[in-house]
Design a protein around this motif. Sequence first.
Motif, PDB file in Angstrom:
ATOM      1  N   LYS A 291       8.134   6.041   2.412  1.00  0.00           N
ATOM      2  CA  LYS A 291       8.910   4.941   3.001  1.00  0.00           C
ATOM      3  C   LYS A 291       9.747   4.227   1.949  1.00  0.00           C
ATOM      4  O   LYS A 291      10.893   3.857   2.206  1.00  0.00           O
ATOM      5  N   LEU A 292       9.185   4.042   0.775  1.00  0.00           N
ATOM      6  CA  LEU A 292       9.922   3.384  -0.300  1.00  0.00           C
ATOM      7  C   LEU A 292      11.152   4.209  -0.692  1.00  0.00           C
ATOM      8  O   LEU A 292      12.256   3.676  -0.835  1.00  0.00           O
ATOM      9  N   ILE A 293      10.972   5.513  -0.834  1.00  0.00           N
ATOM     10  CA  ILE A 293      12.091   6.396  -1.198  1.00  0.00           C
ATOM     11  C   ILE A 293      13.118   6.449  -0.070  1.00  0.00           C
ATOM     12  O   ILE A 293      14.322   6.360  -0.306  1.00  0.00           O
TER      13      ILE A 293
ATOM     14  N   GLU B 115      17.016   5.328  -0.432  1.00  0.00           N
ATOM     15  CA  GLU B 115      18.084   6.292  -0.182  1.00  0.00           C
ATOM     16  C   GLU B 115      19.015   5.824   0.937  1.00  0.00           C
ATOM     17  O   GLU B 115      20.227   6.017   0.863  1.00  0.00           O
ATOM     18  N   LYS B 116      18.474   5.178   1.952  1.00  0.00           N
ATOM     19  CA  LYS B 116      19.319   4.638   3.023  1.00  0.00           C
ATOM     20  C   LYS B 116      20.208   3.524   2.495  1.00  0.00           C
ATOM     21  O   LYS B 116      21.400   3.464   2.809  1.00  0.00           O
ATOM     22  N   GLN B 117      19.645   2.632   1.674  1.00  0.00           N
ATOM     23  CA  GLN B 117      20.416   1.518   1.117  1.00  0.00           C
ATOM     24  C   GLN B 117      21.545   1.986   0.220  1.00  0.00           C
ATOM     25  O   GLN B 117      22.568   1.320   0.093  1.00  0.00           O
TER      26      GLN B 117
ATOM     27  N   ASP C 251       0.813  -1.204   0.000  1.00  0.00           N
ATOM     28  CA  ASP C 251       0.000   0.000   0.000  1.00  0.00           C
ATOM     29  C   ASP C 251       0.853   1.263   0.000  1.00  0.00           C
ATOM     30  O   ASP C 251       0.396   2.325  -0.399  1.00  0.00           O
ATOM     31  N   LEU C 252       2.113   1.159   0.384  1.00  0.00           N
ATOM     32  CA  LEU C 252       2.999   2.310   0.356  1.00  0.00           C
ATOM     33  C   LEU C 252       3.526   2.588  -1.046  1.00  0.00           C
ATOM     34  O   LEU C 252       4.113   3.626  -1.288  1.00  0.00           O
ATOM     35  N   GLN C 253       3.286   1.669  -1.966  1.00  0.00           N
ATOM     36  CA  GLN C 253       3.815   1.811  -3.311  1.00  0.00           C
ATOM     37  C   GLN C 253       2.757   2.254  -4.310  1.00  0.00           C
ATOM     38  O   GLN C 253       3.018   2.308  -5.492  1.00  0.00           O
ATOM     39  N   LEU C 254       1.555   2.577  -3.838  1.00  0.00           N
ATOM     40  CA  LEU C 254       0.489   2.982  -4.746  1.00  0.00           C
ATOM     41  C   LEU C 254       0.657   4.432  -5.156  1.00  0.00           C
ATOM     42  O   LEU C 254       0.910   5.295  -4.339  1.00  0.00           O
ATOM     43  N   ILE C 255       0.486   4.706  -6.423  1.00  0.00           N
ATOM     44  CA  ILE C 255       0.504   6.056  -6.966  1.00  0.00           C
ATOM     45  C   ILE C 255      -0.817   6.247  -7.694  1.00  0.00           C
ATOM     46  O   ILE C 255      -1.226   5.405  -8.480  1.00  0.00           O
ATOM     47  N   SER C 256      -1.481   7.341  -7.456  1.00  0.00           N
ATOM     48  CA  SER C 256      -2.742   7.606  -8.133  1.00  0.00           C
ATOM     49  C   SER C 256      -2.505   8.504  -9.338  1.00  0.00           C
ATOM     50  O   SER C 256      -1.701   9.419  -9.286  1.00  0.00           O
TER      51      SER C 256
ATOM     52  N   LEU D  69       7.677  11.609  -5.697  1.00  0.00           N
ATOM     53  CA  LEU D  69       7.719  10.284  -5.081  1.00  0.00           C
ATOM     54  C   LEU D  69       7.820  10.356  -3.568  1.00  0.00           C
ATOM     55  O   LEU D  69       7.248   9.526  -2.869  1.00  0.00           O
ATOM     56  N   ILE D  70       8.528  11.353  -3.056  1.00  0.00           N
ATOM     57  CA  ILE D  70       8.673  11.465  -1.603  1.00  0.00           C
ATOM     58  C   ILE D  70       7.324  11.777  -0.949  1.00  0.00           C
ATOM     59  O   ILE D  70       7.090  11.438   0.206  1.00  0.00           O
ATOM     60  N   LYS D  71       6.418  12.395  -1.688  1.00  0.00           N
ATOM     61  CA  LYS D  71       5.058  12.645  -1.191  1.00  0.00           C
ATOM     62  C   LYS D  71       4.196  11.385  -1.289  1.00  0.00           C
ATOM     63  O   LYS D  71       3.418  11.087  -0.395  1.00  0.00           O
TER      64      LYS D  71
END
Length: 75
Positions: free
Chosen positions: A61-63, A67-69, A3-8, A55-57
């Motif tokens: 969490k995905l971004i 970025e951490k990785q 659900d964190l990867q959904l883009i409308s 994407l950050i909006k």
Amino acid sequence: DEDLQLISGIDNPVQSPEKYIISKIIKLIMKHDEPYYLVKWRGDNETTEEPRKQLIKDVPKLISNFEKQHNLNFD
């Protein structure tokens, strides 16, 4: 979380928004000194370059995880 990867996206305001799911963030691309990500979409063989600021909006969490990785810091 899926659900964190959904883009409308709205192609037709009369219809309900279409949902796009990010399959994978492939890499960082700098365009005109602005960060973009090359994004692979689930169910599609194409990739697109998407601005980090959007994407950050939409998928923070995905971004953040990507970025951490990859030891990226834009703050």
